[in-house]
Motif scaffolding. Structure first.
Motif, mmCIF file in Angstrom:
data_model
loop_
_atom_site.group_PDB
_atom_site.id
_atom_site.type_symbol
_atom_site.label_atom_id
_atom_site.label_comp_id
_atom_site.label_asym_id
_atom_site.label_seq_id
_atom_site.Cartn_x
_atom_site.Cartn_y
_atom_site.Cartn_z
ATOM 1 N N ALA A 211 0.837 -1.189 0.000
ATOM 2 C CA ALA A 211 0.000 0.000 0.000
ATOM 3 C C ALA A 211 0.872 1.239 0.000
ATOM 4 O O ALA A 211 2.021 1.195 0.391
ATOM 5 N N GLY A 212 0.299 2.359 -0.455
ATOM 6 C CA GLY A 212 1.054 3.596 -0.459
ATOM 7 C C GLY A 212 1.193 4.100 -1.871
ATOM 8 O O GLY A 212 0.733 3.455 -2.816
ATOM 9 N N PRO A 213 1.753 5.250 -2.057
ATOM 10 C CA PRO A 213 2.246 6.143 -1.010
ATOM 11 C C PRO A 213 1.115 6.922 -0.339
ATOM 12 O O PRO A 213 0.172 7.318 -1.000
ATOM 13 N N ALA A 214 1.271 7.083 0.934
ATOM 14 C CA ALA A 214 0.302 7.874 1.689
ATOM 15 C C ALA A 214 0.970 8.278 2.993
ATOM 16 O O ALA A 214 2.113 7.898 3.242
ATOM 17 N N SER A 215 0.250 9.015 3.821
ATOM 18 C CA SER A 215 0.849 9.375 5.106
ATOM 19 C C SER A 215 0.795 8.154 6.019
ATOM 20 O O SER A 215 0.026 7.214 5.801
ATOM 21 N N PRO A 235 9.669 4.905 4.911
ATOM 22 C CA PRO A 235 9.497 6.247 4.354
ATOM 23 C C PRO A 235 10.050 6.327 2.941
ATOM 24 O O PRO A 235 10.957 5.585 2.579
ATOM 25 N N GLY A 236 9.487 7.241 2.138
ATOM 26 C CA GLY A 236 10.068 7.536 0.850
ATOM 27 C C GLY A 236 11.348 8.326 1.054
ATOM 28 O O GLY A 236 11.630 8.797 2.157
ATOM 29 N N SER A 237 12.170 8.472 0.003
ATOM 30 C CA SER A 237 13.467 9.113 0.210
ATOM 31 C C SER A 237 13.295 10.579 0.582
ATOM 32 O O SER A 237 14.154 11.168 1.215
ATOM 33 N N GLY A 238 12.180 11.191 0.174
ATOM 34 C CA GLY A 238 11.902 12.555 0.621
ATOM 35 C C GLY A 238 11.309 12.529 2.023
ATOM 36 O O GLY A 238 11.062 13.564 2.614
ATOM 37 N N PHE A 245 4.774 7.590 2.674
ATOM 38 C CA PHE A 245 5.217 6.323 3.251
ATOM 39 C C PHE A 245 4.639 5.174 2.449
ATOM 40 O O PHE A 245 3.635 5.332 1.736
ATOM 41 N N TYR A 246 5.251 4.012 2.558
ATOM 42 C CA TYR A 246 4.771 2.831 1.849
ATOM 43 C C TYR A 246 4.663 1.673 2.826
ATOM 44 O O TYR A 246 5.458 1.571 3.763
ATOM 45 N N VAL A 247 3.680 0.811 2.584
ATOM 46 C CA VAL A 247 3.661 -0.465 3.293
ATOM 47 C C VAL A 247 4.281 -1.501 2.362
ATOM 48 O O VAL A 247 3.852 -1.652 1.215
ATOM 49 N N LEU A 298 6.924 -2.146 -7.214
ATOM 50 C CA LEU A 298 8.104 -2.694 -6.543
ATOM 51 C C LEU A 298 8.896 -1.541 -5.921
ATOM 52 O O LEU A 298 9.308 -0.619 -6.614
ATOM 53 N N ALA A 299 9.084 -1.612 -4.625
ATOM 54 C CA ALA A 299 9.836 -0.551 -3.952
ATOM 55 C C ALA A 299 11.323 -0.840 -4.037
ATOM 56 O O ALA A 299 11.760 -1.962 -3.795
ATOM 57 N N ILE A 300 12.091 0.185 -4.408
ATOM 58 C CA ILE A 300 13.539 0.059 -4.388
ATOM 59 C C ILE A 300 14.015 0.812 -3.150
ATOM 60 O O ILE A 300 13.943 2.038 -3.088
ATOM 61 N N ALA A 301 14.433 0.066 -2.144
ATOM 62 C CA ALA A 301 14.769 0.687 -0.867
ATOM 63 C C ALA A 301 16.268 0.681 -0.661
ATOM 64 O O ALA A 301 16.932 -0.339 -0.835
ATOM 65 N N LEU A 302 16.782 1.840 -0.309
ATOM 66 C CA LEU A 302 18.198 1.942 0.014
ATOM 67 C C LEU A 302 18.306 2.383 1.469
ATOM 68 O O LEU A 302 17.799 3.436 1.848
#
Lengths: 528, 341
Positions: A211-215, A235-238, A245-247, A298-302
């Motif tokens: 889910a997301g992006p949302a608060s 959290p998103g990078s910003g 935010f993303y689930v 697909l979230a790319i998380a660093l």
């Protein structure tokens, strides 16, 4: 016959002037306080830790991070294994070494024990607590190994990163309590940037978006304020006040360790991005992940921040792209850190100090003096022993030295003691080349040849010998560079450059000088 | 000008003596290293760092000289804010147990400084209390090696691959026996040099490793030059047996060998005497290595070719056309008489 001679002489002179300006003049300028143009100053030959000193960083490896990663993935593996037998207790990671399982039904207890034995028995101790609760604690020997490994891996990763940074010979040592590292970086000017690159964990993960992006609040509301155990909010990078935010799934099927190549490039909108390719082992995993989830995001998380979350439009197997608000420099830095691999644990900077050269100013002065004395002795001998021909040898050797210094400065190499060893060897080979040629010319003259024929024969016959010795040394240097590290690489670099330069000076320069002399007058006998 | 006028030494006759001598030195070296161990520098073994804060900016070379053994095996660096006159001294701390060694080593460093008139430094048990206190120890810590096990393995691997590459190249350019000779000679030089390092109790430091790499390169160069002349003589002296060919090649190259070896040796000796304490290990290794490298290309590399080829007749491809006009009008010389003086 000598129509090209003027051009040869001019080009040799030009080469000399250029390399003198790049390699030698900035050094002389610094020593004698001469004005050195900015462009040359910035190119000046960098000196290593042993000759110039540098920055020393003391950093702690937070090995808890690595333990936590292991514990989390073990807990998730247990959850997955239990799910297949329809047991769904609460599983929570409570500390880097422990996790807790709550709500195991009484009647399924033995089934739970079998399943948990399979997944955790080798690495974790299981303690039963009241009310269907179990606590799993990492075994002490496993903990020790894991911490040890985390520090080792950190040292290797830092070494790779620093090498890519262009600081050629970093020195990295463990200290005291074994979780602190002492990192010395020669000739570093931008300490903050170096620290950022060294310290970036660079844990890259590909996670499915639920889910997301949302608060954050909105997302929690979707799950009635209670997130299932296998999901997490990132959290998103910003990710600050803007509040995206993303689930995502906790477990990442593909991570940075599956990457084979990462390089900076541009995305379809001509914005800086990082292109990557996957290892053979990673490609099927990525293919499965993308193939089974077409249409999802697909979230790319660093480092637990989501850089971007593109839609999966089709099966992707071996390559892809990460884009999302990069500058050219940050894309470059990210590619570098991804290439060198993730740190298994974060680093805390403890101390930062400037250190002087390890060889000491007096030792360096003595070393330089000794080298100059050695060079003078060699040149003096050549002049006495080979008379006028000795001038050729002297010119060739001095050219050799100047061009080598200039090339090293131009290529941005760092000068250290092993590099100087490469210098000594190059000079030795340079002397040898001249001696070989001169001795051969003497033989030819002794065999009653004319001066011109003797010189030509001397050079052309020795050429094959020189090619053999130089190619053999180059092969050795290539292997040393490929498989060696730090100082061995420094040596190999200097030697390889030196060998090429030596072929140029001892054959081309020296021969041109002979041609020049012969063109001016008829020489009845050669002074050799 | 010639160093030798028409030299005609029978080098080949001495090949078994030379091989025996080399074995004696290598075995003695192995024995010493086996019984006493190869001492390793702080880069390899780790040690203790003692940070000392002086009243006046200290002369680092005096500090180094004050340490045991002239500080040849210590790393002395200025450290931190120049206004504090701090010096970082890294020394071994191997003999003592880890717990005790930290303070013991710090005390012995302070003692060495004080007895050499660089103090008075307060005992290491009293650490500098404030940033403005001088003549005290401001810190001490144990550090691991900067050249860890993994880097050592990679270094050895690199060397093995490099030797393999050379083996293939020489086998391709000359013949297999030559390649074996060159590689054996190179390993021989490394072993002999290590033996001498052990005899004279020099520590294996990064500087010494650099010197070892250098002599490997030097020895290789020297060997190939002589091989080249052997190959050339095999074409021009086809009726002679290999021993004669090898002898004449070595004799013809004797002036060159002496000049190149002598000059390189000269510059390294300059480094040994004028290069200061820190470069002594480097220069010493180079001196031993250059002598051994020259000796091995004459006595070992060529001898192995001879032994390997045995009494088998040397088969040579029909004389390759080298430079135009070459070989024509040149009689097949007997050993060493080619050079008219």
């Amino acid at each position: 016959m000598y129509k090209n001679l003027r051009w040869k002489l001019l080009s040799i002179a030009a080469v000399f002037v250029v390399f003198f300006a790049v390699g030698v003049y900035p050094m002389l300028g610094a020593h004698f306080h001469l004005p050195v143009p900015e462009a040359l100053q910035s190119r000046a030959l960098k000196l290593g830790l042993d000759l110039k000193g540098g920055v020393e960083l003391r950093m702690r490896v937070n090995t808890d991070d690595a333990l936590k990663t292991t514990t989390t993935s073990t807990a998730e593996a247990l959850r997955a294994s239990l799910a297949t037998s329809n047991i769904t207790p609460m599983i929570n990671v409570t500390s880097p070494m422990t996790f807790r399982v709550e709500g195991v039904p009484q009647d399924r207890d033995s089934q739970f024990r079998t399943a948990s034995d399979e997944v955790t028995a080798t690495d974790y101790d299981r303690n039963p607590l009241p009310a269907g609760t179990y606590e799993f604690k990492m075994k002490p020997n496993i903990e020790r190994d894991q911490r040890e490994q985390a520090v080792d891996q950190t040292m290797q990763t830092i070494d790779r990163r620093v090498n890519e940074l262009g600081v050629v010979e970093p020195s990295i040592a463990r200290q005291s309590n074994n979780e602190e590292l002492l990192i010395q970086l020669p000739g570093v000017s931008d300490v903050a940037h170096a620290k950022e690159i060294i310290g970036k964990t660079a844990q890259l993960e590909f996670k499915l978006v639920e889910a997301g992006p949302a608060s954050k609040e909105d997302l929690l509301k979707q799950y009635n304020g209670n997130l299932p155990g296998d999901l997490e909010i990132l959290p998103g990078s910003g990710g600050d006040a803007t509040g995206a935010f993303y689930v995502v799934k906790k477990i990442a099927p593909v991570t940075g360790s599956d990457l084979r190549v990462a390089k900076p490039g541009l995305d379809e909108n001509n914005q800086p991005a990082v292109h990557f390719e996957l290892k053979p082992a990673g490609a099927p995993k990525f293919g499965k992940l993308s193939g089974e989830n077409i249409g999802r995001y697909l979230a790319i998380a660093l480092d637990n921040k989501i850089i971007s979350a593109p839609r999966l439009d089709g099966r992707i197997t071996d390559q892809g792209r990460i884009s999302g608000g990069f500058t050219a420099e940050s894309a470059n830095d990210l590619a570098l850190t991804l290439r060198s691999g993730a740190l298994p644990a974060s680093l805390t900077s403890l101390e930062e100090n400037v250190v002087g050269p390890s060889l000491g100013a007096d030792s360096i002065r003595a070393g330089v003096l000794a080298s100059l004395v050695g060079l003078m002795l060699i040149l003096g001998f050549m002049l006495v022993y080979y008379k006028l021909s000795g001038i050729n040898a002297a010119v060739a050797l001095i050219f050799n030295l100047v061009i080598l210094l200039g090339l090293m400065a131009y290529l941005g190499a760092t000068m250290t003691l092993p590099g100087i060893a490469g210098f000594v060897l190059t000079m030795g080979v340079g002397v040898d080349s001249n001696v070989l040629i001169f001795e051969r010319i003497k033989e030819e003259i002794a065999a009653q040849r004319g001066v011109r024929a003797a010189i030509n024969a001397g050079f052309s016959r020795v050429l094959m010998t020189l090619l053999d010795t130089h190619v053999a040394s180059l092969i050795a240097a290539a292997f040393l560079f490929q498989f060696g590290t730090g100082p061995i690489r420094g040596f190999a670099t200097t030697l390889s450059i030196g060998l090429f330069v030596n072929l140029f000076t001892s054959i081309f320069v020296s021969k041109t000088l002979y041609d020049f002399e012969l063109s001016r007058r008829q020489v009845p006998a050669l002074s050799i | 000008m010639h160093i030798f006028k028409s030299p005609n030494f029978d080098f080949v006759r001495w090949k078994w003596h030379a091989i025996a001598l080399s074995w004696v030195i290598i075995l003695a070296g192995v024995f010493v290293i086996w019984t006493k161990g190869m001492p390793k520098g702080v880069e390899f073994s780790g040690g203790t760092i003692v940070l000392v804060r002086f009243q006046q900016p200290p002369d680092l070379d005096r500090v180094r000289g004050a340490l045991p053994g002239g500080g040849a095996n210590a790393v002395v660096q200025s450290y931190g804010d120049p206004a504090r006159h701090e010096v970082s001294i890294r020394v071994h701390s191997r003999e003592v147990e880890a717990g005790a060694s930290l303070s013991n080593t710090a005390e012995s460093v302070v003692e060495a400084l004080n007895t050499n008139g660089l103090g008075p430094i307060a005992p290491a048990s009293h650490l500098c209390a404030s940033p403005t206190e001088f003549n005290c120890v401001s810190g001490r810590r144990i550090v691991g090696p900067t050249v860890g096990a993994e880097l050592q393995q990679r270094g050895i691997l690199a060397t093995v691959f490099a030797l393999g590459g050379i083996l293939v190249y020489i086998a391709f350019r000359f013949r297999f026996s030559f390649a074996v000779g060159a590689v054996v000679a190179t390993i021989h030089d490394l072993l002999i040099t290590l033996a001498f390092l052990a005899f004279f109790k020099h520590e294996l430091s990064l500087n010494v490793i650099a010197a070892l790499l250098t002599i490997t390169g030097y020895s290789m160069n020297d060997t190939i030059v002589i091989y080249d002349r052997i190959r050339e003589n095999m074409r021009s002296m086809r009726r002679d047996n290999l021993a004669t060919i090898v002898n004449s090649a070595v004799n013809q190259m004797l002036d060159r060998t002496m000049i190149t070896g002598g000059l390189t040796l000269l510059s390294v000796i300059a480094l040994f005497f004028f290069g200061g304490e820190v470069l002594k290990g480097f220069a010493f290794t180079m001196i031993v290595g250059i002598i051994t490298g020259t000796y091995s290309s004459v006595f070992i590399a060529a001898a192995i070719v001879l032994i390997w080829q045995g009494k088998a007749p040397v088969k040579v491809a029909p004389a390759a056309p080298v430079a135009p006009g070459r070989a024509a009008g040149k009689p097949a010389n007997k050993s060493g008489k080619r050079r008219a003086s």
